[in-house]
Write an enzyme that holds these catalytic residues in place. Structure first.
Site, PDB file in Angstrom:
ATOM      1  N   TYR A  84       0.941  -1.317   0.093  1.00 40.69           N
ATOM      2  CA  TYR A  84       0.174  -0.102  -0.110  1.00 40.69           C
ATOM      3  C   TYR A  84       0.858   1.137   0.140  1.00 40.69           C
ATOM      4  CZ  TYR A  84      -4.238  -2.894   0.957  1.00 40.69           C
ATOM      5  OH  TYR A  84      -5.268  -3.543   1.103  1.00 40.69           O
ATOM      6  N   LYS A 122       2.873 -14.738   5.109  1.00 38.43           N
ATOM      7  CA  LYS A 122       3.347 -15.669   4.162  1.00 38.43           C
ATOM      8  C   LYS A 122       4.560 -16.026   3.700  1.00 38.43           C
ATOM      9  CE  LYS A 122       0.982 -18.652   1.234  1.00 38.43           C
ATOM     10  NZ  LYS A 122       0.336 -19.791   1.620  1.00 38.43           N
ATOM     11  N   ASP A 147      -5.945  -5.521   6.231  1.00 37.23           N
ATOM     12  CA  ASP A 147      -6.977  -5.009   5.719  1.00 37.23           C
ATOM     13  C   ASP A 147      -8.057  -5.899   5.475  1.00 37.23           C
ATOM     14  OD1 ASP A 147      -8.491  -2.752   4.737  1.00 37.23           O
ATOM     15  OD2 ASP A 147      -7.293  -2.711   2.904  1.00 37.23           O
ATOM     16  N   ASP A 196     -11.909  -7.025   7.246  1.00 33.97           N
ATOM     17  CA  ASP A 196     -13.294  -6.994   6.696  1.00 33.97           C
ATOM     18  C   ASP A 196     -13.924  -8.450   6.970  1.00 33.97           C
ATOM     19  OD1 ASP A 196     -12.864  -4.361   5.839  1.00 33.97           O
ATOM     20  OD2 ASP A 196     -13.910  -4.851   3.961  1.00 33.97           O
TER      21      ASP A 196
HETATM   22  P1  ATP Z   1     -16.105   2.102  -1.197  1.00 32.46           P
HETATM   23  O1  ATP Z   1     -16.092   2.103  -2.494  1.00 32.46           O
HETATM   24  O2  ATP Z   1     -16.300   3.348  -0.550  1.00 32.46           O
HETATM   25  O3  ATP Z   1     -15.063   1.115  -0.432  1.00 32.46           O
HETATM   26  P2  ATP Z   1     -18.179  -0.349  -0.872  1.00 32.46           P
HETATM   27  O4  ATP Z   1     -19.493  -0.247  -0.827  1.00 32.46           O
HETATM   28  O5  ATP Z   1     -17.231  -0.805  -1.919  1.00 32.46           O
HETATM   29  O6  ATP Z   1     -17.614   1.259  -0.599  1.00 32.46           O
HETATM   30  P3  ATP Z   1     -17.939  -0.694   1.911  1.00 32.46           P
HETATM   31  O7  ATP Z   1     -18.238   0.789   1.952  1.00 32.46           O
HETATM   32  O8  ATP Z   1     -17.000  -0.962   2.880  1.00 32.46           O
HETATM   33  O9  ATP Z   1     -17.342  -1.012   0.499  1.00 32.46           O
HETATM   34  O10 ATP Z   1     -19.227  -1.616   2.193  1.00 32.46           O
HETATM   35  C1  ATP Z   1     -19.289  -3.045   1.892  1.00 32.46           C
HETATM   36  C2  ATP Z   1     -20.585  -3.404   2.144  1.00 32.46           C
HETATM   37  O11 ATP Z   1     -21.086  -3.364   3.412  1.00 32.46           O
HETATM   38  C3  ATP Z   1     -21.800  -2.641   1.499  1.00 32.46           C
HETATM   39  O12 ATP Z   1     -23.002  -3.630   0.956  1.00 32.46           O
HETATM   40  C4  ATP Z   1     -22.139  -1.756   2.565  1.00 32.46           C
HETATM   41  O13 ATP Z   1     -23.717  -1.178   2.231  1.00 32.46           O
HETATM   42  C5  ATP Z   1     -22.125  -2.470   3.696  1.00 32.46           C
HETATM   43  N1  ATP Z   1     -21.724  -1.631   4.832  1.00 32.46           N
HETATM   44  C6  ATP Z   1     -20.610  -0.845   5.036  1.00 32.46           C
HETATM   45  N2  ATP Z   1     -20.724   0.033   6.258  1.00 32.46           N
HETATM   46  C7  ATP Z   1     -22.091  -0.032   6.720  1.00 32.46           C
HETATM   47  C8  ATP Z   1     -22.715   0.287   7.615  1.00 32.46           C
HETATM   48  N3  ATP Z   1     -22.181   1.082   8.586  1.00 32.46           N
HETATM   49  N4  ATP Z   1     -23.931  -0.058   7.789  1.00 32.46           N
HETATM   50  C9  ATP Z   1     -24.752  -1.120   7.120  1.00 32.46           C
HETATM   51  N5  ATP Z   1     -23.924  -1.502   6.111  1.00 32.46           N
HETATM   52  C10 ATP Z   1     -22.571  -1.160   5.840  1.00 32.46           C
END
Ligand code: ATP
Length: 344
Positions: A125, A173, A230, A234
């Site tokens: 990163y 790894k 990271d 998740d």
């Molecule tokens: P970005 O492009 O900003 O990374 P993203 O949607 O690709 O956005 P995240 O924002 O991390 O990635 O979200 C992944 C999933 O988790 C999505 O479906 C999102 O709606 C859900 N999510 C993320 N944060 C929350 C929250 N605080 N409450 C409910 N759902 C959430």
């Protein structure tokens, strides 16, 4: 009366909704705990990029430099220009991400309680990517002894402060990336020798993805390089009710920035259905950090009370749809604020 300057960066997508929710909690913190928080707006992200052509304006950096800490919502497409840059600029080398099962939340197991201590400033990163001609792209993986030492030390110190398992799992790894992860592994092993009371083990990253699903209750502190931490955090958030339950801290020696681990969630932005707990627990982490750094028991008390108010609201409601309820983001935050207000 203690006064702190906090740079406030609402961000994009669900960021402004979550920030509004967090401010409800911080209003009560100011009223009930005799702490003054001067919230200083610091714009960053997609909206300011669109308007001014820069994702992290100089003015915002000035505000951050003058603050004791920063509270930040998620940023969208320009995340790398904002958070990755802030981590490097302020040397916020430790990304601390607690993953804990709360009551009345759809969790994989009720005894999950782990914390990621992820190196935050190097690895792939660092942004050292380039092309060789049209068909080859190269990304440099930078791992330094200094940063391995800092993150390993923080992981072991974190384990010492935790009450139960007192275990550090270094995830790497090193059987494939023998030089870079070899260095990370060696430094973790060296550091472990200074902490004889902490159980130390290692796991290959692929095995860790599996064990996180199979036996998440066995993990305590997970020490990782930047990219693995990271991805794994998740994954781990899904075990405790999703990304909306996962707060985070970016910590350096002299400054810290607090933000949920998730992104801007454009799919649910503006709908008032986002779970505000990720942001509210990030403010809790901020108060914990202020309390420790400035030896301020009022901040520590407020942080503990926020967690109790969150638990009380999870049990009694109202909650957002993610958690099985029908409340809006703001309604749930208001309920947590009321629980906090009544906690004294
Ligand atoms: P970005 O492009 O900003 O990374 P993203 O949607 O690709 O956005 P995240 O924002 O991390 O990635 O979200 C992944 C999933 O988790 C999505 O479906 C999102 O709606 C859900 N999510 C993320 N944060 C929350 C929250 N605080 N409450 C409910 N759902 C959430």
């Amino acid at each position: 009366m203690t006064a702190y300057k906090i740079a406030l960066m609402p961000g994009d997508g669900i960021g402004p909704e979550l920030t509004e929710a967090a401010l409800k909690i911080l209003d009560v913190v100011q009223e009930n705990f005799n702490i003054t928080l001067n919230m200083l707006p610091a714009e960053a992200g997609d909206a300011v990029y669109k308007r001014a052509g820069v994702a992290l304006p100089e003015d915002s950096l000035r505000v951050i430099r003058e603050s004791h800490a920063c509270l930040k919502g998620p940023v969208g497409e320009t995340a790398a220009d904002v958070i990755v840059r802030l981590r490097l600029l302020f040397d916020l080398y430790a990304n601390v991400r607690p993953i804990k099962a709360f009551p009345n939340v759809p969790v994989a197991r009720s005894d999950i309680d782990m914390i990621f201590v992820r190196e935050n400033t190097e690895d792939v990163y660092k942004g050292l990517e380039y092309s060789i001609g049209d068909d080859t792209a190269v990304c440099l993986r930078v791992i330094t002894r200094k940063n391995c030492e800092r993150i390993a030390k923080r992981a072991f110190e974190t384990a010492c402060l935790r009450s139960k398992k007192k275990k550090v799992t270094a995830i790497h790894k090193a059987n494939v990336m023998r030089v870079t992860d070899g260095l990370f592994k060696r430094v973790c092993q060296e550091t472990a020798k200074n902490y004889p009371d902490i159980i130390y083990n290692e796991m290959y990253v692929d095995a860790a993805t599996m064990h996180l699903i199979r036996t998440p209750q066995d993990f305590d502190v997970l020490c990782t390089c930047n990219m693995f931490g990271d991805i794994l955090s998740d994954e781990a958030a899904q075990l405790i009710g999703g990304l909306g339950m996962a707060p985070g801290a970016n910590i350096g020696d002299n400054f810290a920035l607090f933000e949920p681990i998730h992104g801007s969630a454009p799919d649910i932005a503006g709908k008032q259905i986002a779970n505000p707990i990720s942001m509210i627990l990030s403010t809790k982490m901020m108060l914990d950090w202020l309390g420790e750094r400035f030896n301020d028991s009022k901040c520590l008390n407020a942080a503990a009370a926020i967690e109790r108010a969150v638990i009380q609201t999870l049990i009694n409601g109202p909650t957002v749809p993610d958690l099985g309820g029908k409340a809006s983001t703001l309604q749930m935050a208001q309920a947590i604020a009321v629980a906090l207000k009544n906690s004294l």
